[in-house]
Design a protein around this motif. Structure first.
Motif, short mmCIF file in Angstrom:
data_model
loop_
_atom_site.label_atom_id
_atom_site.label_comp_id
_atom_site.label_asym_id
_atom_site.label_seq_id
_atom_site.Cartn_x
_atom_site.Cartn_y
_atom_site.Cartn_z
N ALA A 412 35.20 41.44 46.48
CA ALA A 412 33.76 41.21 46.35
C ALA A 412 33.01 41.42 47.66
CB ALA A 412 33.50 39.81 45.80
N PRO A 413 33.54 40.97 48.83
CA PRO A 413 32.80 41.21 50.08
C PRO A 413 32.57 42.70 50.36
CG PRO A 413 34.50 39.56 50.42
CD PRO A 413 34.72 40.12 49.06
N GLN A 414 33.54 43.56 49.99
CA GLN A 414 33.36 44.99 50.24
C GLN A 414 32.45 45.65 49.20
OE1 GLN A 414 36.21 43.42 50.51
NE2 GLN A 414 37.50 44.23 52.16
N ILE A 415 32.33 45.05 47.99
CA ILE A 415 31.59 45.69 46.91
C ILE A 415 30.15 45.17 46.81
CG2 ILE A 415 31.54 46.06 44.41
CD1 ILE A 415 34.55 45.86 44.39
N LYS A 416 29.94 43.87 47.07
CA LYS A 416 28.63 43.28 46.75
C LYS A 416 27.50 43.83 47.61
CE LYS A 416 28.67 39.20 49.76
NZ LYS A 416 28.53 37.74 49.77
N ASN A 417 27.81 44.32 48.81
CA ASN A 417 26.76 44.86 49.67
C ASN A 417 26.56 46.37 49.45
OD1 ASN A 417 26.28 42.37 50.93
ND2 ASN A 417 28.02 42.68 52.33
N THR A 418 27.17 46.92 48.39
CA THR A 418 27.02 48.35 48.08
C THR A 418 26.29 48.50 46.75
OG1 THR A 418 29.11 48.47 46.85
CG2 THR A 418 29.22 48.82 49.23
N PRO A 419 25.68 49.65 46.50
CA PRO A 419 24.97 49.86 45.23
C PRO A 419 25.89 50.35 44.10
CG PRO A 419 24.63 51.76 46.65
CD PRO A 419 25.46 50.79 47.44
N TYR A 420 27.19 50.04 44.24
CA TYR A 420 28.14 50.58 43.27
C TYR A 420 28.57 49.48 42.31
CZ TYR A 420 28.25 53.67 47.31
OH TYR A 420 27.89 54.47 48.35
N ARG A 421 28.93 49.90 41.08
CA ARG A 421 29.30 48.96 40.02
C ARG A 421 30.70 49.26 39.52
NH1 ARG A 421 26.00 50.50 36.48
NH2 ARG A 421 27.34 51.15 34.73
N VAL A 422 31.44 48.21 39.19
CA VAL A 422 32.79 48.36 38.64
C VAL A 422 32.80 47.80 37.22
CG1 VAL A 422 35.24 47.82 38.90
CG2 VAL A 422 33.82 48.16 40.94
N ASP A 423 33.07 48.66 36.24
CA ASP A 423 33.16 48.24 34.83
C ASP A 423 34.63 48.22 34.42
OD1 ASP A 423 30.42 48.14 34.72
OD2 ASP A 423 30.22 50.21 33.99
N VAL A 424 35.02 47.13 33.75
CA VAL A 424 36.43 46.97 33.35
C VAL A 424 36.49 46.79 31.84
CG1 VAL A 424 38.52 45.61 33.60
CG2 VAL A 424 37.01 45.94 35.56
N ALA A 425 37.36 47.54 31.19
CA ALA A 425 37.63 47.41 29.74
C ALA A 425 39.12 47.14 29.58
CB ALA A 425 37.22 48.66 28.99
N CYS A 426 39.45 45.85 29.36
CA CYS A 426 40.87 45.46 29.25
C CYS A 426 41.00 44.35 28.22
CB CYS A 426 41.40 44.99 30.61
SG CYS A 426 43.10 44.42 30.57
N PRO A 427 41.98 44.39 27.31
CA PRO A 427 42.18 43.30 26.36
C PRO A 427 42.38 41.96 27.08
CG PRO A 427 43.51 45.22 25.75
CD PRO A 427 42.94 45.49 27.11
N GLN A 428 41.73 40.91 26.55
CA GLN A 428 41.78 39.61 27.21
C GLN A 428 43.18 39.00 27.22
OE1 GLN A 428 39.25 38.03 28.78
NE2 GLN A 428 37.86 39.77 28.40
N ASP A 429 43.98 39.29 26.18
CA ASP A 429 45.28 38.64 26.03
C ASP A 429 46.44 39.60 26.30
OD1 ASP A 429 44.79 40.26 23.92
OD2 ASP A 429 45.54 38.88 22.39
N LEU A 430 46.22 40.60 27.16
CA LEU A 430 47.27 41.59 27.44
C LEU A 430 48.25 41.01 28.47
CD1 LEU A 430 48.51 44.35 27.11
CD2 LEU A 430 46.91 45.25 28.81
N LEU A 431 49.42 40.57 27.98
CA LEU A 431 50.47 40.04 28.84
C LEU A 431 51.53 41.12 29.04
CD1 LEU A 431 50.95 36.46 27.35
CD2 LEU A 431 49.70 37.08 29.41
N ILE A 432 51.93 41.32 30.30
CA ILE A 432 52.97 42.31 30.59
C ILE A 432 53.99 41.70 31.53
CG2 ILE A 432 51.32 44.19 30.31
CD1 ILE A 432 51.42 44.62 33.30
N TRP A 433 55.19 42.28 31.48
CA TRP A 433 56.30 41.85 32.34
C TRP A 433 56.54 42.98 33.34
CZ3 TRP A 433 58.89 37.34 32.88
CH2 TRP A 433 60.09 37.36 33.59
N SER A 434 55.99 42.79 34.55
CA SER A 434 56.06 43.87 35.52
C SER A 434 55.91 43.28 36.93
CB SER A 434 54.96 44.90 35.23
OG SER A 434 55.11 46.03 36.05
N LYS A 435 55.54 44.14 37.89
CA LYS A 435 55.38 43.74 39.29
C LYS A 435 53.89 43.69 39.61
CE LYS A 435 59.65 46.10 40.64
NZ LYS A 435 60.24 47.16 41.49
N PRO A 436 53.30 42.50 39.74
CA PRO A 436 51.86 42.43 40.02
C PRO A 436 51.50 42.95 41.40
CG PRO A 436 52.88 40.26 40.14
CD PRO A 436 53.93 41.17 39.61
N GLY A 437 52.43 42.85 42.38
CA GLY A 437 52.14 43.30 43.74
C GLY A 437 51.75 44.76 43.81
#
Length: 551
Positions: A412-437
């Motif tokens: 947020a600190p890098q994005i909020k001072n810019t005129p750019y927008r980030v839109d996300v389309a992701c299922p709310q209950d999408l659980l996966i078994w992977s590497k979050p890092g």
């Protein structure tokens, strides 16, 4: 040279050719003979059925138009035909010339007793069927015939007759047996003739073959083949002798060449040993240099990871500074007011209005402190999760939508001072078994890459992140509407040190790091589609449940 599967023996070829020709003639002859026999059998069957129909008509003419006793006597006459086993069915009809009508009179069945019209109905034939069988008609199972019964030139009745045709079939079977015996005899004669031809043709060839094999084993090319009794084979033998003469000369030259090759080989071996020693020293130096280059590349990639983490640390520190400063200010004001109220209480000058104002101001200051400390705690918690995931490649179950929210909160600190927008389309209950890092690092690098390179100080821009589950795979579409990628570097955009901002903050390791994380850490694939001034899209695919092979 022909492949082994295409080589055929003379014996097989002769046998197939002769047998094929004779067999073709035999089949044609057999078909012609069978045709004549069948036509003759059909003709004989027609003659037989006509004869018996006339015979039965002559007998019936004496009994028609008489009483019931005459009908029984006629049936007795017909029963005498049963031992012949030829007649299958007889229907007799009585015809009245005055009334021009006919009625059923008697029916005889070879396998059944006498039946009246009431007990066993006759075969009813139409006028068209009667016309068709006024000439004996042969079917698959029987021959049928329909004729009138005449007496004194007048028609007094009709007879419908069916006879068995199995006798002709038996004669046909006998013909087939005879043809089969003749065919077997012909095959035996053909086999004998073919064997004799094979012996006459292949015997000289076998002699040539055995001599050639002996020469090949002994490698004595001075030997020659004998003359053959047949002109064609003798020409072959003489040609082989010429070939053996040339082979003998060539063999002598080859031996001399081999001797010279041995001497040259010894000289070359000495040179190779000397040069191999020099090459080993050079290879050792090259391997040492290559190892240093790999170490340097790993250090650069790790520096890229730490650089992105450092940017987040600076941004989060700046963002946390504001709520903590407000909390400190509110707590200082609350402490001053508390000391003031303590003085009034000790001097016994505390008024109810002062206490009420202190309560109101204290509640307001406590609220300010709580809200700002909560905001700082959320930022620190989000940064902690992202930082821990970035530095860890452990496999665990997590919510994909929550992970993206934490990344956006951290950035947020890098994005909020810019005129750019980030839109996300992701299922709310999408659980996966992977590497979050690795996934954290991928999103951070792609978002910062779009801000730095794609938008390049533009007044507006949109980043669209779409995540979907297709056939047990996570599909990520990361798209921006920025300036796009030039065709000259598009095909090598994932190579290390490829950047359009060299000297302006670009290291050229961001997308290389993303490529390695997708393909190696997540076991997936990444592709890019881009056009100048139309934006760029990264398509990432990796398995929903990461196998232990990538752990």
């Amino acid at each position: 040279m022909l492949a082994p599967k295409n080589i055929k023996s003379i014996r097989h070829t002769l046998l197939v050719l002769i047998v094929g020709v004779i067999f073709s003639f035999f089949i044609l002859f057999a078909l012609y003979l069978s045709h004549l026999f069948i036509k003759e059998s059909e003709k004989q069957s027609q003659i037989n059925v006509h004869y018996w129909a006339q015979y039965i008509a002559n007998i019936s003419s004496e009994y028609l138009n008489k009483d019931q006793k005459s009908r029984a006597e006629l049936h007795a006459q017909l029963v005498q035909l049963k031992p012949l086993n030829l007649i299958k069915l007889i229907d007799i009809y009585q015809y009245d010339n005055e009334t021009k009508t006919e009625e059923f009179y008697l029916s005889y069945h070879n396998q059944k007793p006498f039946k009246t019209e009431k007990d066993y109905p006759s075969i009813q034939l139409s006028l068209e069927e009667r016309e068709n069988i006024k000439i004996p008609h042969i079917t698959e199972h029987y021959t049928e015939y329909f004729i009138p019964v005449e007496k004194s030139g007048n028609i007094i009745g009709y007879i419908y007759l069916q006879t068995n045709t199995y006798s002709g079939l038996a004669q046909t079977n006998q013909l087939l047996i005879i043809l089969a015996i003749v065919f077997v005899i012909l095959l035996s004669i053909l086999r004998y003739v073919t064997s004799r031809l094979e012996f006459i043709i292949t015997s000289p060839l076998d002699n040539i073959t055995s001599n050639i094999q002996h020469i090949a084993k002994s490698k004595d090319y001075s030997l020659r083949l004998e003359s053959m009794p047949y002109q064609e084979v003798d020409i072959l033998a003489r040609s082989l002798n010429i070939f053996l003469t040339r082979t003998e000369k060539h063999h002598m030259k080859l031996q001399q060449s081999v001797q010279q090759s041995i001497e040259r080989t010894q000289e070359l071996e000495t040179k190779i040993v000397n040069r191999t020693a020099a090459l080993k020293e050079s290879n050792q130096e090259l391997l040492s240099t290559l190892e240093k280059l790999h170490q340097f590349q790993d250090q650069l990639v790790e520096s890229g990871k730490m650089a992105s983490l450092g940017d987040m640390v600076a941004g989060v520190a700046h963002e946390v500074n504001t709520p903590i400063g407000l909390g400190v200010t509110a707590s200082t004001l609350l402490s001053d007011r508390l000391m003031e109220m303590k003085g009034h209480f000790e001097n016994k000058t505390l008024k109810s209005s002062q206490l009420k104002r202190f309560f109101n101001e204290g509640a307001e200051n406590v609220g300010i402190i709580y809200r700002n400390l909560k905001r700082a705690a959320e930022l620190i918690s989000s940064f902690k999760k992202v930082a821990v995931d970035q530095s860890s490649e452990d496999i665990r179950e997590f919510n994909m939508n929550e992970l993206i929210s934490e990344v956006l909160l951290t950035l947020a600190p890098q994005i909020k001072n810019t005129p750019y927008r980030v839109d996300v389309a992701c299922p709310q209950d999408l659980l996966i078994w992977s590497k979050p890092g690795p996934i954290n690092q991928i999103f951070i690098n792609l978002i910062l890459n779009s801000i730095l390179h794609a938008f390049d100080n533009r007044n507006n821009g949109t980043i669209t992140i779409a995540i979907s589950l297709i056939e047990n795979n996570i599909n990520i579409s990361f798209k921006d509407d920025g300036s796009g990628i030039d065709e000259t570097i598009k095909n090598k955009i994932f190579d290390p040190f490829i950047t359009t901002k060299r000297g302006s903050g670009g290291s050229g390791l961001g997308l290389h790091l993303v490529y390695n994380l997708v393909t190696q850490a997540l076991g997936g694939s990444i592709t890019i589609e881009s056009e100048l001034d139309k934006g760029t899209e990264f398509k990432i695919i990796f398995p929903l449940n990461l196998d232990n092979n990538y752990a």
